[in-house]
Design an enzyme around this catalytic site. Structure first.
Site, PDB file in Angstrom:
ATOM      1  N   CYS A   1       0.868  -1.179   0.000  1.00  0.00           N
ATOM      2  CA  CYS A   1       0.000   0.000   0.000  1.00  0.00           C
ATOM      3  C   CYS A   1       0.901   1.224   0.000  1.00  0.00           C
ATOM      4  O   CYS A   1       1.574   1.504   0.994  1.00  0.00           O
ATOM      5  CB  CYS A   1      -0.928   0.011   1.206  1.00  0.00           C
ATOM      6  SG  CYS A   1      -1.937   1.512   1.308  1.00  0.00           S
TER       7      CYS A   1
ATOM      8  N   CYS B   1      -4.863   5.962  -4.352  1.00  0.00           N
ATOM      9  CA  CYS B   1      -4.168   4.675  -4.220  1.00  0.00           C
ATOM     10  C   CYS B   1      -2.738   4.890  -4.697  1.00  0.00           C
ATOM     11  O   CYS B   1      -2.503   5.129  -5.880  1.00  0.00           O
ATOM     12  CB  CYS B   1      -4.864   3.598  -5.042  1.00  0.00           C
ATOM     13  SG  CYS B   1      -4.004   2.000  -5.028  1.00  0.00           S
TER      14      CYS B   1
END
Length: 291
Positions: free
Chosen positions: A75, A230
């Site tokens: 992430c 993201c």
């Protein structure tokens, strides 16, 4: 059990950060789901966990759980928040650290302007390593890369989209769209995420090219749904755009939650991502011991 946490966000991608450097809380998949729940828990796109160094030359271990409770490999926005957290909490005095994730080693660097740059490592193009099963698919060739057809079926209606596939420690499928505002992200996102060609599911990116140094991006994240930003998806989109011959080597990525700057020199060079990392609040939550 009573669990201390810090809520953080990076370009609107929000996280619950847990410090397990002094011992593990022993959380289950259901605990992670509850923490991420915006009605019954704290609320977050992902849960980030800080653990001690697992090996020489590594400063920390970094675990990521999606809102559905599943552990994932990477992430990017979370990596920036991770670096800010360990520095703010006095867990390190370093501006640059090496962090082990399930997807490999990353290197976040705190900058004087308050932003964080993360060396996300080199992108992975080998289909088996993404992983992506191209059996029976005939790709289109564009620039240095291939775009793969995915047949999507919803309520009896079929359409085919063409995606570039890449791993940034986690799998991404990126398609170029005319306008991200009208792109069918919430319709196609889950269909792409669960497409049979991706045995571990996939993050679905929808990229609008503004010019060679500027894109707009929406991402439907695996196990979470659409998020405001993201980081690994921004890296994947820029890599895809460069390989397709559409982008230069440094690109500003505009998301609903803010702007990230992504640089990639090509070939086996690492992808560098720069963006904000902001603490929101600290707190404690009571979780059921058995869940």
């Amino acid at each position: 059990m009573r669990i201390p946490f810090t809520k953080m966000q990076g370009a609107g991608n929000d996280f619950v950060v847990l410090d397990e450097t002094q011992g593990r809380f022993g959380l289950s998949t259901a605990h992670y789901r509850l923490l991420a729940d915006r009605h019954f828990g704290v609320g977050a796109d992902q849960i980030l966990t800080v653990r001690p160094s697992p090996a020489p030359g590594i400063d920390f271990e970094y675990l990521i759980h999606n809102a559905d409770g599943a552990e994932v490999e990477q992430c990017g926005n979370g990596a920036r928040c991770f670096a800010r957290f360990v520095r703010d909490q006095g867990l390190t005095a370093k501006d640059a650290i090496r962090v082990q994730t399930r997807g490999g080693v990353i290197e976040p660097q705190l900058n004087p302007d308050g932003r964080v740059t993360v060396n996300m490592g080199a992108p992975v193009f080998e289909l088996a390593e993404i992983p992506f099963d191209a059996t029976g698919l005939q790709p289109q060739t564009s620039g240095l890369w291939k775009k793969w057809p995915l047949a999507l079926v919803d309520s009896g209606h079929a359409t085919t989209v063409y995606v570039a596939v890449v791993s940034m420690g986690n799998p991404h499928a990126v398609q170029v769209v005319d306008d991200v505002d009208t792109a069918p992200v919430r319709l196609q996102g889950p269909l792409i995420e669960h497409h049979a060609s991706f045995p571990k599911r996939v993050n679905a990116g929808f990229m609008q090219i503004v010019d060679r140094s500027h894109i707009r991006l929406r991402v439907y994240e695996r196990g979470t749904g659409e998020t405001l930003a993201c980081g690994s998806g921004a890296c994947a989109a820029v890599v895809a755009g460069i390989r397709l011959g559409l982008l230069d080597d440094t690109v500003h990525v505009q998301t609903h939650g803010g702007t990230l700057t992504i640089s990639w020199a090509g070939a086996a060079a690492p992808v560098l991502m720069t963006g904000p990392a902001t603490p929101v609040f600290h707190g404690e939550i009571n979780l059921p011991d058995n869940l």
